[in-house]
Design an enzyme around this catalytic site. Structure first.
Site, PDB file in Angstrom:
ATOM      1  N   GLY A  43      -0.972 -34.799  13.847  1.00 30.83           N
ATOM      2  CA  GLY A  43      -1.381 -35.305  15.236  1.00 30.83           C
ATOM      3  C   GLY A  43       0.078 -35.982  16.288  1.00 30.83           C
ATOM      4  O   GLY A  43      -0.917 -36.219  17.654  1.00 30.83           O
ATOM      5  N   SER A  44       0.541 -34.409  16.113  1.00 36.92           N
ATOM      6  CA  SER A  44       1.502 -34.902  17.555  1.00 36.92           C
ATOM      7  C   SER A  44       0.686 -33.801  18.808  1.00 36.92           C
ATOM      8  O   SER A  44       1.979 -33.747  19.555  1.00 36.92           O
ATOM      9  CB  SER A  44       3.118 -33.594  16.756  1.00 36.92           C
ATOM     10  N   GLY A  45       0.074 -33.096  17.739  1.00 34.72           N
ATOM     11  CA  GLY A  45      -1.171 -31.903  18.913  1.00 34.72           C
ATOM     12  C   GLY A  45      -0.542 -30.519  18.838  1.00 34.72           C
ATOM     13  O   GLY A  45      -0.791 -29.843  20.309  1.00 34.72           O
ATOM     14  N   LYS A  46       0.113 -30.049  17.229  1.00 37.43           N
ATOM     15  CA  LYS A  46       0.538 -28.869  16.981  1.00 37.43           C
ATOM     16  C   LYS A  46      -0.382 -27.956  17.440  1.00 37.43           C
ATOM     17  O   LYS A  46      -1.146 -26.887  18.348  1.00 37.43           O
ATOM     18  CB  LYS A  46       1.019 -28.763  16.166  1.00 37.43           C
ATOM     19  N   SER A  47      -1.784 -27.752  16.548  1.00 33.76           N
ATOM     20  CA  SER A  47      -2.823 -27.626  16.547  1.00 33.76           C
ATOM     21  C   SER A  47      -4.492 -27.210  17.516  1.00 33.76           C
ATOM     22  O   SER A  47      -4.381 -26.782  17.641  1.00 33.76           O
ATOM     23  CB  SER A  47      -3.801 -27.661  15.118  1.00 33.76           C
TER      24      SER A  47
ATOM     25  N   GLU B  26      -0.478 -22.990  10.583  1.00 31.07           N
ATOM     26  CA  GLU B  26      -0.396 -24.238   8.990  1.00 31.07           C
ATOM     27  C   GLU B  26      -1.200 -22.498   8.337  1.00 31.07           C
ATOM     28  O   GLU B  26      -1.130 -22.706   7.401  1.00 31.07           O
ATOM     29  CB  GLU B  26      -1.382 -25.129   8.467  1.00 31.07           C
TER      30      GLU B  26
END
Length: 276
Positions: free
Chosen positions: A40-44, A163
């Site tokens: 949920g940190s915005g990586k994807s 991922e």
């Protein structure tokens, strides 16, 4: 190669906060940059914005000197190859060979060149003996290798891994990471990986940490791993070598500053044993 300027994005206007909030960073040509952080940190989201799969609310995405817009999105997508967590969603061919050739057929490459590229790509990832197999009958690691072969055949300048190693066993994960590094070296690709895997992070040149949609830090893997227990708060495990190094230092068996790789730790232990 990739420049992100003041990027803001939210999935719907009802959100009270941005998924990405004023994010800026760059990736140099031929570099491997890992992006890490809690779920949920915005990586994807970042990966999908760069690949043109999502549209930012504000800010700029510049790829190879070209700003990503509605008019340029297809040109930029031609420069990017993406591998996701579940490769089954990317397969379209009845056989491994057909799947790797699919993108080349769409580009209208001459038949001889297409055959040459497919064979080279499958050989590079060790899947030539499986060219007539159905992709669905392959193991998880083999499926990811086929997905990467399809990208090698297309010759993009940027490889984005979202991922891509997370569903693999440790051996398959390590093999895939080494294939990615070999591809980067041989083809000069720029690699952007979204990951929680420490081995994958360790192979990268730099690591960007996202926290609650903002850039928390950008550093080398060594600098990141030296942060010790802070890593847990960033959604990462503490590397085994870092834990062992600290215990050995506490017992006075080694004398060093900062993080040691497993190889460096072994060298320190040999030095200690040679003095006994």
């Amino acid at each position: 190669m990739i420049e992100i300027k003041n990027l803001k994005f939210k999935y719907n206007q009802d959100q009270t906060s941005y998924t990405l909030n004023d994010v800026s960073f760059h990736v140099k040509h031929g570099e491997w940059l890992s992006i890490v952080g809690h779920n949920g940190s915005g990586k994807s989201t970042t990966a999908r914005l760069i690949g043109g799969l999502l549209v930012a609310d504000s800010g700029q995405i510049i790829v190879d000197g070209q700003e990503l817009t509605e008019e340029t999105v297809w040109d930029i997508r031609d420069k990017i190859g993406m591998v996701f967590q579940n490769p089954d969603n990317q397969f379209v061919g009845a056989t491994v060979e057909d799947d790797v050739a699919f993108g080349l057929e769409n580009k209208g490459l001459p038949y001889k060149e297409m055959v040459s590229r497919v064979q080279e790509a499958l050989s590079f990832v060790g899947m030539m003996d499986f060219k007539d197999r159905e992709p669905a009958r392959l193991s998880g690691g083999q499926k990811q290798r086929v997905a990467i072969a399809g990208i090698i055949a297309m010759r993009p300048s940027i490889l984005i891994l979202d991922e891509a190693t997370s569903m693999l066993d440790p051996e398959g994960r390590q093999e895939l990471i080494q294939y990615i590094e070999d591809i980067r070296q041989q083809y000069g690709m720029t690699v952007l990986s979204i990951t929680h895997d420490l081995d994958e992070v360790a192979m990268s040149n730099r690591v960007l940490v996202l926290k609650q949609g903002k850039v928390e830090s950008i550093s080398s893997p060594r600098e990141l791993f030296s942060r010790g227990s802070e890593l847990v708060d960033l959604g990462l495990d503490i590397p085994f070598s870092a834990l062992l190094t600290q215990k050995l230092k506490n017992q006075g068996l080694i004398d060093c500053e900062g993080y040691l790789t497993e190889k460096e730790l072994v060298e320190q232990l040999w030095e200690y044993l040679s003095k006994m």
